[in-house]
Design a protein around this motif. Sequence first.
Motif, PDB file in Angstrom:
ATOM      1  N   UNK A   1       0.821  -1.203   0.000  1.00 41.66           N
ATOM      2  CA  UNK A   1       0.000   0.000   0.000  1.00 41.66           C
ATOM      3  C   UNK A   1       0.860   1.260   0.000  1.00 41.66           C
ATOM      4  N   UNK A   2       1.927   1.225   0.766  1.00 49.26           N
ATOM      5  CA  UNK A   2       2.813   2.378   0.849  1.00 49.26           C
ATOM      6  C   UNK A   2       3.762   2.383  -0.335  1.00 49.26           C
ATOM      7  N   UNK A   3       3.810   3.445  -1.124  1.00 50.35           N
ATOM      8  CA  UNK A   3       4.724   3.473  -2.277  1.00 50.35           C
ATOM      9  C   UNK A   3       6.180   3.550  -1.840  1.00 50.35           C
ATOM     10  N   UNK A   4       7.048   2.953  -2.607  1.00 53.17           N
ATOM     11  CA  UNK A   4       8.484   3.004  -2.337  1.00 53.17           C
ATOM     12  C   UNK A   4       8.979   4.439  -2.537  1.00 53.17           C
ATOM     13  N   UNK A   5       9.634   5.036  -1.524  1.00 53.79           N
ATOM     14  CA  UNK A   5      10.082   6.429  -1.666  1.00 53.79           C
ATOM     15  C   UNK A   5      11.023   6.653  -2.837  1.00 53.79           C
ATOM     16  N   UNK A   6      11.751   5.610  -3.232  1.00 58.16           N
ATOM     17  CA  UNK A   6      12.660   5.749  -4.355  1.00 58.16           C
ATOM     18  C   UNK A   6      11.976   5.709  -5.698  1.00 58.16           C
ATOM     19  N   UNK A   7      10.685   5.401  -5.711  1.00 57.50           N
ATOM     20  CA  UNK A   7       9.935   5.316  -6.960  1.00 57.50           C
ATOM     21  C   UNK A   7      10.035   3.937  -7.587  1.00 57.50           C
ATOM     22  N   UNK A   8       8.999   3.561  -8.306  1.00 60.35           N
ATOM     23  CA  UNK A   8       9.001   2.271  -8.988  1.00 60.35           C
ATOM     24  C   UNK A   8       8.767   1.112  -8.034  1.00 60.35           C
TER      25      UNK A   8
ATOM     26  N   UNK B   1       7.360   2.649   5.691  1.00 60.24           N
ATOM     27  CA  UNK B   1       6.354   1.693   5.244  1.00 60.24           C
ATOM     28  C   UNK B   1       5.268   1.570   6.312  1.00 60.24           C
ATOM     29  N   UNK B   2       4.118   2.205   6.057  1.00 61.75           N
ATOM     30  CA  UNK B   2       3.072   2.297   7.072  1.00 61.75           C
ATOM     31  C   UNK B   2       2.556   0.925   7.500  1.00 61.75           C
ATOM     32  N   UNK B   3       2.292   0.032   6.535  1.00 60.19           N
ATOM     33  CA  UNK B   3       1.729  -1.261   6.916  1.00 60.19           C
ATOM     34  C   UNK B   3       2.758  -2.147   7.604  1.00 60.19           C
ATOM     35  N   UNK B   4       4.039  -1.949   7.313  1.00 51.98           N
ATOM     36  CA  UNK B   4       5.076  -2.702   8.024  1.00 51.98           C
ATOM     37  C   UNK B   4       5.052  -2.349   9.507  1.00 51.98           C
ATOM     38  N   UNK B   5       5.038  -1.055   9.825  1.00 45.32           N
ATOM     39  CA  UNK B   5       5.047  -0.665  11.240  1.00 45.32           C
ATOM     40  C   UNK B   5       3.713  -0.978  11.913  1.00 45.32           C
ATOM     41  N   UNK B   6       2.615  -0.939  11.149  1.00 45.15           N
ATOM     42  CA  UNK B   6       1.315  -1.297  11.728  1.00 45.15           C
ATOM     43  C   UNK B   6       1.300  -2.740  12.221  1.00 45.15           C
ATOM     44  N   UNK B   7       2.014  -3.619  11.519  1.00 52.71           N
ATOM     45  CA  UNK B   7       2.092  -5.015  11.949  1.00 52.71           C
ATOM     46  C   UNK B   7       2.830  -5.167  13.274  1.00 52.71           C
ATOM     47  N   UNK B   8       3.585  -4.126  13.647  1.00 51.62           N
ATOM     48  CA  UNK B   8       4.265  -4.102  14.938  1.00 51.62           C
ATOM     49  C   UNK B   8       3.486  -3.283  15.966  1.00 51.62           C
ATOM     50  N   UNK B   9       2.280  -2.859  15.620  1.00 51.34           N
ATOM     51  CA  UNK B   9       1.480  -2.091  16.547  1.00 51.34           C
ATOM     52  C   UNK B   9       1.835  -0.624  16.633  1.00 51.34           C
TER      53      UNK B   9
END
Length: 278
Positions: A44-51, A118-126
């Motif tokens: 869901x979160x786009x890669x900051x480097x693009x692509x 990465x928002x969903x990555x950190x969300x998985x850690x609460x």
Amino acid sequence: MKFGTFHFPTHYGIDIAELAKALEDRGFESLFVCEHTHIPVSRRTPFPGGGDLPDRYYHTYDPFVGLSFAAAATETLRLGTGICLLPQHDPIVTAKATATLDLLSGGRFEFALGAGWNAEEMENHGVEYHTRFKVMEDKIKAIKALWTEEHAQYHGPFVDFDPVISSPKPAQSPHPPVLFGGETDHTLKRVVQLGDGWFPRAGPKFEPAEGMARLKRIAEEHDRKPSDFTVSVFRAPPDAAALESCREAGIDRVLFDVPDEGRDAVLELLDKYAKLIE
């Protein structure tokens, strides 16, 4: 100015112990490793480097385990996280892991931190995206207490514990250097209030002379001296003119990218880097 490297250690790239030894043999000062605990499939979160997100982001080793192998293969090489996504880590467990690594390596560990993108990555850690920087600040304060106090306690908005004994303690006094990644003035305020060094990325958001001027200004605003803090430029371009601009600006360390490739390709690249820094 010191010359080091950063690397995404993976199971298909050069062995991290062999890489560390090769760096030390060629006169490099340090090895910093990147991390992601995992990558959510959703993207869901786009890669900051693009692509598309590069493959190596999916496959990184645990940084503390990987650095332990690097430490065992070397004697003088500085070993760091570059960067540790601290909001995603338990502070008590992380304090013990980093103190153990620092002690067993003979005081060679450096702790470079970031809050993550990465928002969903950190969300998985609460962890919620909008509070990630506050969580990072709270956790490093707690870790410092665990590193330095015999009966450590900490009571903050995100971390809270009564007196505990956390052992071992780090070899370095008062603790391993804490470096903050990022290029903004908000990052620099964290550096001068909570850290020992700055870990900016080379690129359009960081120009060496201007960056050092901002560090000086913000340090003096907080009654600190710029010389109290190291500056390590992440992803430094392997270009003589760019490196000279870093040296002239007073940068302490530059870090070159070591790709997640096999040993032959990596060793050939290290030889090229070594010739450049001579």
